[in-house]
Design an enzyme around this catalytic site. Structure first.
Site, PDB file in Angstrom:
ATOM      1  N   SER A  31     -12.896   0.109  -0.615  1.00 40.94           N
ATOM      2  CA  SER A  31     -11.950   0.990   0.085  1.00 40.94           C
ATOM      3  C   SER A  31     -12.661   2.134   0.812  1.00 40.94           C
ATOM      4  O   SER A  31     -12.237   3.290   0.758  1.00 40.94           O
ATOM      5  CB  SER A  31     -10.917   1.557  -0.896  1.00 40.94           C
ATOM      6  OG  SER A  31     -10.270   0.540  -1.612  1.00 40.94           O
ATOM      7  N   ASP A  39      -4.175  -1.894  -0.421  1.00 45.88           N
ATOM      8  CA  ASP A  39      -2.735  -1.644  -0.495  1.00 45.88           C
ATOM      9  C   ASP A  39      -1.936  -2.523   0.474  1.00 45.88           C
ATOM     10  O   ASP A  39      -0.707  -2.565   0.404  1.00 45.88           O
ATOM     11  CB  ASP A  39      -2.422  -0.173  -0.220  1.00 45.88           C
ATOM     12  CG  ASP A  39      -2.693   0.707  -1.438  1.00 45.88           C
ATOM     13  OD1 ASP A  39      -2.876   0.153  -2.540  1.00 45.88           O
ATOM     14  OD2 ASP A  39      -2.728   1.932  -1.290  1.00 45.88           O
ATOM     15  N   SER A  51      -1.195   9.018   0.973  1.00 46.48           N
ATOM     16  CA  SER A  51      -2.640   9.126   0.776  1.00 46.48           C
ATOM     17  C   SER A  51      -3.196  10.396   1.415  1.00 46.48           C
ATOM     18  O   SER A  51      -3.985  11.126   0.799  1.00 46.48           O
ATOM     19  CB  SER A  51      -3.345   7.904   1.379  1.00 46.48           C
ATOM     20  OG  SER A  51      -2.987   6.737   0.703  1.00 46.48           O
TER      21      SER A  51
END
Length: 426
Positions: A189, A305, A25
């Protein structure tokens, strides 16, 4: 598809030291920043995750995979195939609108089923020329570069994918008029958006975030180095292993208590399962301690995730928890909700959906002698279910190389703590 593997784990303990790869990420954001800065920004500790290697290659080459020759096209159009790399698809969609070339951005069969329309609509509003090649709202897309900005104020839904928002924020400082981005509704998120803004700040790009509006003026990147932390998403599987082991003492090098990554919240989540986290010696020590599990509700909105990891741990322990914040799971590498339901059913556990709440029913749970895990071309399905080898004598996992997307050394690292990884004949 690669061969399957058979996982076994002699004994119920897990002890050892693991050095994780750089965060996918963080690294994918950093590589886009590096490219937009014309290499004023240098990335340190580039991840060896397959998605990142692919993105790095595309950005470094300056050119792409093939050229489409068509008589009606005055200039040749390059094609970029990013395979299953969802982050790369979103980030490059925005990136290529600023480049002086035309590209067709495409991907795997599953990528062509993952929506991109919200991001495309936002970029079109800014002035980008983007057309769909096959199906409206989905890749592949035809991007004509050299965006001529029409406005600096746009809005985007906050509850679909933070990657759309990040893609826009990454290019904001290069837009002649800058960008004022209004986020509609609740932001899913949020830590990933905060990560993006923090990394931009490290590269000299300032922002203002007031209520639901993020503003970034046109400005230059500064010369700097962007260090990439080890991957907390990858670390989550080691917390899972510790939770399912009878005894566990693990060291994960390079991780810090103060991380840009939202998935570092795994330390708090797994504390509910008796896993202590002690930061020292340049990493984190995990230790399993006896503790009754009491937490019944897990909100995964800020860390989707981690959902597979936590749900599988709860199922394996027979803990009938409820989960919220799973809305984005259905548009990931696979429909992760359906995939979880299918695989958990193989051990008698149900994941029941009720108006965006998901509850585990473990009343029929059993531990089979052998279990086959379908991975659905999803790296996180393989890694979330792998720790079950601590409980299931023989665990067969489909398509071993699927983990290369984010954690290529996963199976090798499992062997370091006593798992036996046996390739199976195709």
């Amino acid at each position: 598809m690669s061969p399957n593997i058979l996982l076994t784990k002699p004994g119920k303990t897990a002890n050892g030291a693991i050095q994780l790869t750089g965060s996918k990420s963080e690294c994918n954001r950093a590589l886009i920043i590096e490219a937009l800065s014309n290499s004023k920004v240098k990335v340190q500790n580039v991840s060896d995750a397959a998605d990142t290697v692919l993105l790095h290659g595309i950005l470094k080459s300056g050119k792409v995979n093939t050229v489409l020759a068509a008589s009606e096209i005055e200039n040749p159009i390059s094609e970029v195939n990013i395979g299953p790399a969802g982050t790369a698809m979103r980030f490059l969609t925005a990136y290529f609108t600023l480049q002086p070339e035309e590209v067709i951005l495409t991907g795997s069969a599953r990528m062509k089923q993952r929506p991109i329309g919200i991001l495309v609509d936002a970029l079109r509003e800014l002035g980008a020329e983007i057309d769909y090649v096959e199906n409206e709202g989905f890749p592949p897309i035809h991007i004509k570069g050299n965006l001529e900005q029409k406005t600096n104020r746009i809005s985007i839904k906050g509850n679909i994918s933070s990657q759309y928002i990040t893609a826009l924020l990454l290019i904001a400082a290069k837009l002649p008029q800058g960008l004022e981005l209004q986020i509609e509704g609740e932001l899913t998120s949020r830590p990933y958006v905060e990560m993006t803004l923090a990394m931009l700040a490290q590269a000299g790009i300032q922002h203002n975030w007031n209520d639901n509006v993020i503003s970034i003026a046109n400005q230059d990147f500064k010369e700097t180095e962007l260090p990439v932390e080890p991957d907390w998403s990858a670390a989550s599987y080691w917390f899972s292993i510790a939770a399912l082991a009878d005894e566990a003492e693990l060291f994960l090098g390079g991780l810090t208590a103060y991380s840009l990554q939202g998935d570092s919240v795994i330390t708090e989540i797994m504390a509910n399962f008796g896993i202590s986290s002690e930061f020292k010696d340049g990493g984190v020590y995990l230790k399993k301690e006896a503790k009754a599990i009491s937490k019944k509700l897990f909100n995964m909105k800020k860390c989707p995730d981690l959902a597979q990891t936590v749900i599988v741990v709860c199922a394996a322990l027979g803990h009938e928890a409820t989960f919220t914040g799973l809305e984005t799971l259905k548009i990931k590498e696979t429909d992760r909700v359906a995939a979880l339901q299918n695989e958990l059913a193989k051990m008698g556990v149900k994941l029941i959906e009720d108006n965006e709440q998901y509850t585990l029913d473990c009343s029929g749970k059993f531990i089979p002698q052998r279990m086959f895990i379908n991975t659905y071309d999803d790296h996180r399905m393989a890694m979330a279910f792998a720790p079950l080898a601590l409980l299931i004598p023989e665990l067969e996992v489909e398509d071993a190389k699927v983990v290369e997307k984010s954690y290529p050394a996963f199976w090798t690292d499992l062997e370091k703590v006593g798992f036996v990884v046996s390739p199976l004949a195709p």
